[in-house]
Design a protein around this motif. Structure first.
Motif, PDB file in Angstrom:
ATOM      1  N   LEU A  67      37.724  17.829 -71.536  1.00 10.71           N
ATOM      2  CA  LEU A  67      36.350  17.533 -71.105  1.00 10.71           C
ATOM      3  C   LEU A  67      36.070  16.043 -71.153  1.00 10.71           C
ATOM      4  N   ALA A  68      36.780  15.339 -72.039  1.00  5.64           N
ATOM      5  CA  ALA A  68      36.633  13.881 -72.083  1.00  5.64           C
ATOM      6  C   ALA A  68      37.180  13.243 -70.801  1.00  5.64           C
ATOM      7  N   ARG A  69      38.125  13.914 -70.162  1.00  4.89           N
ATOM      8  CA  ARG A  69      38.666  13.409 -68.891  1.00  4.89           C
ATOM      9  C   ARG A  69      37.821  13.895 -67.715  1.00  4.89           C
ATOM     10  N   ASN A  70      37.408  15.164 -67.755  1.00  3.72           N
ATOM     11  CA  ASN A  70      36.648  15.776 -66.662  1.00  3.72           C
ATOM     12  C   ASN A  70      35.496  16.556 -67.265  1.00  3.72           C
ATOM     13  N   PRO A  71      34.274  15.983 -67.195  1.00  6.51           N
ATOM     14  CA  PRO A  71      33.132  16.636 -67.856  1.00  6.51           C
ATOM     15  C   PRO A  71      32.790  17.997 -67.274  1.00  6.51           C
ATOM     16  N   PHE A  72      33.358  18.335 -66.121  1.00 12.21           N
ATOM     17  CA  PHE A  72      33.115  19.652 -65.538  1.00 12.21           C
ATOM     18  C   PHE A  72      34.177  20.656 -65.950  1.00 12.21           C
ATOM     19  N   GLY A  73      35.129  20.225 -66.780  1.00  9.52           N
ATOM     20  CA  GLY A  73      36.123  21.158 -67.302  1.00  9.52           C
ATOM     21  C   GLY A  73      36.999  21.758 -66.229  1.00  9.52           C
ATOM     22  N   GLN A  74      37.351  20.943 -65.226  1.00  8.84           N
ATOM     23  CA  GLN A  74      38.181  21.459 -64.129  1.00  8.84           C
ATOM     24  C   GLN A  74      39.469  20.656 -64.027  1.00  8.84           C
ATOM     25  N   VAL A  75      40.413  21.222 -63.243  1.00 11.44           N
ATOM     26  CA  VAL A  75      41.648  20.496 -62.964  1.00 11.44           C
ATOM     27  C   VAL A  75      41.682  20.147 -61.478  1.00 11.44           C
ATOM     28  N   PRO A  76      42.322  19.015 -61.137  1.00  8.88           N
ATOM     29  CA  PRO A  76      43.057  18.080 -61.991  1.00  8.88           C
ATOM     30  C   PRO A  76      42.165  17.010 -62.625  1.00  8.88           C
ATOM     31  N   ALA A  77      42.736  16.340 -63.611  1.00  9.88           N
ATOM     32  CA  ALA A  77      42.255  15.036 -64.054  1.00  9.88           C
ATOM     33  C   ALA A  77      43.449  14.097 -63.910  1.00  9.88           C
ATOM     34  N   PHE A  78      43.169  12.785 -64.068  1.00 13.55           N
ATOM     35  CA  PHE A  78      44.194  11.790 -63.715  1.00 13.55           C
ATOM     36  C   PHE A  78      44.008  10.575 -64.596  1.00 13.55           C
ATOM     37  N   GLN A  79      45.121   9.932 -64.938  1.00 13.88           N
ATOM     38  CA  GLN A  79      45.029   8.715 -65.734  1.00 13.88           C
ATOM     39  C   GLN A  79      46.001   7.674 -65.208  1.00 13.88           C
ATOM     40  N   ASP A  80      45.497   6.462 -65.015  1.00 13.76           N
ATOM     41  CA  ASP A  80      46.346   5.325 -64.679  1.00 13.76           C
ATOM     42  C   ASP A  80      45.935   4.197 -65.609  1.00 13.76           C
ATOM     43  N   GLY A  81      46.682   4.027 -66.689  1.00 13.11           N
ATOM     44  CA  GLY A  81      46.300   3.045 -67.695  1.00 13.11           C
ATOM     45  C   GLY A  81      44.967   3.446 -68.306  1.00 13.11           C
ATOM     46  N   ASP A  82      43.971   2.568 -68.185  1.00 11.83           N
ATOM     47  CA  ASP A  82      42.648   2.855 -68.759  1.00 11.83           C
ATOM     48  C   ASP A  82      41.765   3.651 -67.829  1.00 11.83           C
ATOM     49  N   LEU A  83      42.192   3.797 -66.593  1.00  6.50           N
ATOM     50  CA  LEU A  83      41.341   4.463 -65.601  1.00  6.50           C
ATOM     51  C   LEU A  83      41.554   5.967 -65.671  1.00  6.50           C
ATOM     52  N   ILE A  84      40.454   6.698 -65.839  1.00 10.67           N
ATOM     53  CA  ILE A  84      40.512   8.162 -65.848  1.00 10.67           C
ATOM     54  C   ILE A  84      39.662   8.659 -64.693  1.00 10.67           C
ATOM     55  N   LEU A  85      40.224   9.537 -63.898  1.00 11.30           N
ATOM     56  CA  LEU A  85      39.528  10.065 -62.721  1.00 11.30           C
ATOM     57  C   LEU A  85      39.558  11.575 -62.728  1.00 11.30           C
ATOM     58  N   PHE A  86      38.607  12.179 -62.018  1.00 11.32           N
ATOM     59  CA  PHE A  86      38.649  13.614 -61.727  1.00 11.32           C
ATOM     60  C   PHE A  86      38.179  13.818 -60.296  1.00 11.32           C
ATOM     61  N   GLU A  87      38.167  15.083 -59.844  1.00 11.86           N
ATOM     62  CA  GLU A  87      37.933  15.457 -58.433  1.00 11.86           C
ATOM     63  C   GLU A  87      39.170  15.095 -57.608  1.00 11.86           C
ATOM     64  N   SER A  88      39.855  16.137 -57.127  1.00 13.16           N
ATOM     65  CA  SER A  88      41.179  15.962 -56.529  1.00 13.16           C
ATOM     66  C   SER A  88      41.193  14.988 -55.350  1.00 13.16           C
ATOM     67  N   ARG A  89      40.161  14.999 -54.516  1.00 13.35           N
ATOM     68  CA  ARG A  89      40.198  14.118 -53.331  1.00 13.35           C
ATOM     69  C   ARG A  89      39.984  12.657 -53.730  1.00 13.35           C
ATOM     70  N   ALA A  90      39.178  12.439 -54.787  1.00 11.93           N
ATOM     71  CA  ALA A  90      38.970  11.077 -55.275  1.00 11.93           C
ATOM     72  C   ALA A  90      40.273  10.544 -55.873  1.00 11.93           C
ATOM     73  N   ILE A  91      40.945  11.383 -56.657  1.00 13.65           N
ATOM     74  CA  ILE A  91      42.228  10.994 -57.249  1.00 13.65           C
ATOM     75  C   ILE A  91      43.240  10.700 -56.147  1.00 13.65           C
ATOM     76  N   ALA A  92      43.321  11.615 -55.177  1.00 17.83           N
ATOM     77  CA  ALA A  92      44.305  11.477 -54.104  1.00 17.83           C
ATOM     78  C   ALA A  92      44.099  10.165 -53.353  1.00 17.83           C
ATOM     79  N   LYS A  93      42.850   9.829 -53.049  1.00 16.73           N
ATOM     80  CA  LYS A  93      42.588   8.591 -52.310  1.00 16.73           C
ATOM     81  C   LYS A  93      42.965   7.368 -53.130  1.00 16.73           C
ATOM     82  N   TYR A  94      42.701   7.409 -54.420  1.00 22.76           N
ATOM     83  CA  TYR A  94      43.085   6.289 -55.283  1.00 22.76           C
ATOM     84  C   TYR A  94      44.594   6.084 -55.208  1.00 22.76           C
TER      85      TYR A  94
END
Lengths: 223, 221
Positions: free
Chosen positions: B47-74
């Motif tokens: 939940l600290a990575r994704n406050p909606f409790g869903q998958v996926p979440a993503f980490q690149d160094g200090d950057l934490i992302l959620f929502e698959s399309r946002a992650i994919a675009k990054y």
């Protein structure tokens, strides 16, 4: 000279309003080509040639024809105000995308259902589905708790700068805040302050002029 | 450079969305098991990575992302190269086409096809529920209308956004794979030859062949 940008649709639609809001924020000259939902203009061949799925809005920008309101929004801002897409860095762009996805996948359906049930059903001669309202109010309660936590930590959803992630909420919330479920926002100080700031933006006030509370049904609701 | 991390099961369609993009750009990544069958996605660490409790979440160094399309675009922006540019954001027209057909997948394609996958595969296999054939039949009607539009579009363009493969095409992978592989309705595409050819072309890509293996073996929820 006629504006190069045309938007096709009925402006009281939150989807059309999303496109108009971006054009207003970007200061782009545009022409709104009115269409009639009642007359089924969106199902006519000339419109289907623009959007084969028969939905509004469609934006024409020179030779480009764009449909899907969030694709329209991205195009307008990419072209005229990329900072609203977080263009400054990969991290800021990603954060804008994250909260835009949240708007699309977490906010739209529950807020839209409540607007449909509370505002539109009387005009459509249907009865409210209170079970659907309750289910979606519960979802929005959880959603706005997340927003409250987020907006306690950063000024806007994607960070310290206003972005499309914030603006994209405006059209549907304009109607949602007319329902009794506005209390879900009113009760959360950071979400409330965020909403209050959004709604007084000149662009937001401008598009609100096209979004009457009765959705343009004109007559009073049938009882 | 440390590999990026993706949190969630490879069989999830939204996790797969991110993985296919990572594979396409040839990025080094680590898939982290968060005990999805044991509801790990609802526990505080996730939940600290994704406050909606869903998958996926993503980490690149200090950057934490959620929502698959946002992650994919990054990911697609970070690893963009001369050879691989799946968003085309420096070209207004191409970028708009990618955005349009990405939205179409969300609002038209997925809502028409996914109930078929849910009723014919996910619910019976993972939850022991019977198929609701009425829902399947209603979805088939919707799916045909959508596929007619795709057929007309793909008769004029090799891929959804134009003559180049893009994020818009990749977004169709997991849902379509499940329809083809795990339901009796693969033959649906036979009536739409350009759509079928588009799908077969996509499935010949190494990224999709590799990830299809994971989609065949979903974990129980």
């Amino acid at each position: 000279m006629a504006p190069a940008v045309k938007v096709y649709g009925w402006a009281m639609s939150p989807f059309v309003a999303r496109a108009l809001l971006c054009l207003e924020e970007a200061g782009v000259d545009y022409e709104l080509v009115p269409m009639s939902r009642e007359a089924g203009d969106h199902r006519q061949p000339d419109f289907l040639a623009r959007n084969p799925f028969g939905q509004v809005p469609v934006l024409e920008d020179g030779d480009l024809t764009i449909f899907e309101s969030r694709a329209v929004a991205r195009h307008v801002l990419r072209n005229h105000k990329p900072e609203l897409l977080g263009s400054g860095s990969p991290e800021s762009a990603a954060m804008v995308d994250v909260w835009l996805e949240v708007e699309a996948h977490q906010h739209q359906t529950p807020a839209g259902t409540i607007v449909m049930q509370c505002i539109l059903t009387p005009f459509l001669g249907c009865k409210r589905d209170q079970a659907a309202i309750d289910e979606n109010a519960a979802k929005l309660t959880k959603l706005f708790d997340v927003y409250e936590a987020r907006l306690s930590a950063s000024r806007y959803l994607a960070g310290d700068s206003l972005s499309l992630a914030d603006l994209s909420h405006f059209p549907l919330m304009r109607y949602f805040m007319d329902t009794e479920y506005a209390s879900l926002v009113e009760e959360r100080p950071h979400v409330k302050a965020w909403w209050e700031e959004l709604k007084v933006r000149p662009a937001a006030k401008r598009v609100t002029e096209f979004m009457p509370p009765n959705f343009g049904f004109g007559k009073t609701a049938e009882k | 450079m440390a590999p990026v991390k993706v949190f969630g099961p490879a069989a999830s369609t939204n996790v797969a969305r991110v993985l296919v993009c990572l594979e396409e750009v040839g990025a080094e990544y680590e898939l982290v098991d968060i005990d999805f069958p044991g509801k790990g996605h609802k526990r505080p660490e996730h939940l600290a990575r994704n406050p909606f409790g869903q998958v996926p979440a993503f980490q690149d160094g200090d950057l934490i992302l959620f929502e698959s399309r946002a992650i994919a675009k990054y990911v697609l922006r970070k690893y963009k190269s001369e050879q691989v540019d799946l968003l085309r954001e420096s070209n207004l027209e191409e970028a708009a086409m990618v955005d349009i057909w990405t939205e179409v997948e969300i609002h038209q394609y997925h809502p028409a096809l996914s109930p078929i996958v849910l009723e014919c595969f996910i619910y019976p296999t993972l939850r022991g529920l019977p198929t609701n054939q009425r829902i399947v039949d209603e979805s088939l009607v919707k799916a045909k209308k959508v596929l007619e539009i795709y057929e007309a579009h793909l008769s004029k363009h090799k891929y959804l956004a134009g003559d180049f493969v893009s994020f818009a095409d990749l977004n169709h992978f997991a849902c379509t794979f499940y329809l083809m592989d795990a339901t009796p309705y693969a033959s649906l595409f036979n009536s739409y030859p350009h759509v079928k050819a588009w799908w077969e072309d996509l499935m010949s890509r190494p990224s999709m062949k590799k990830l299809g293996v994971h989609l065949c073996n979903p974990t129980r929820t």
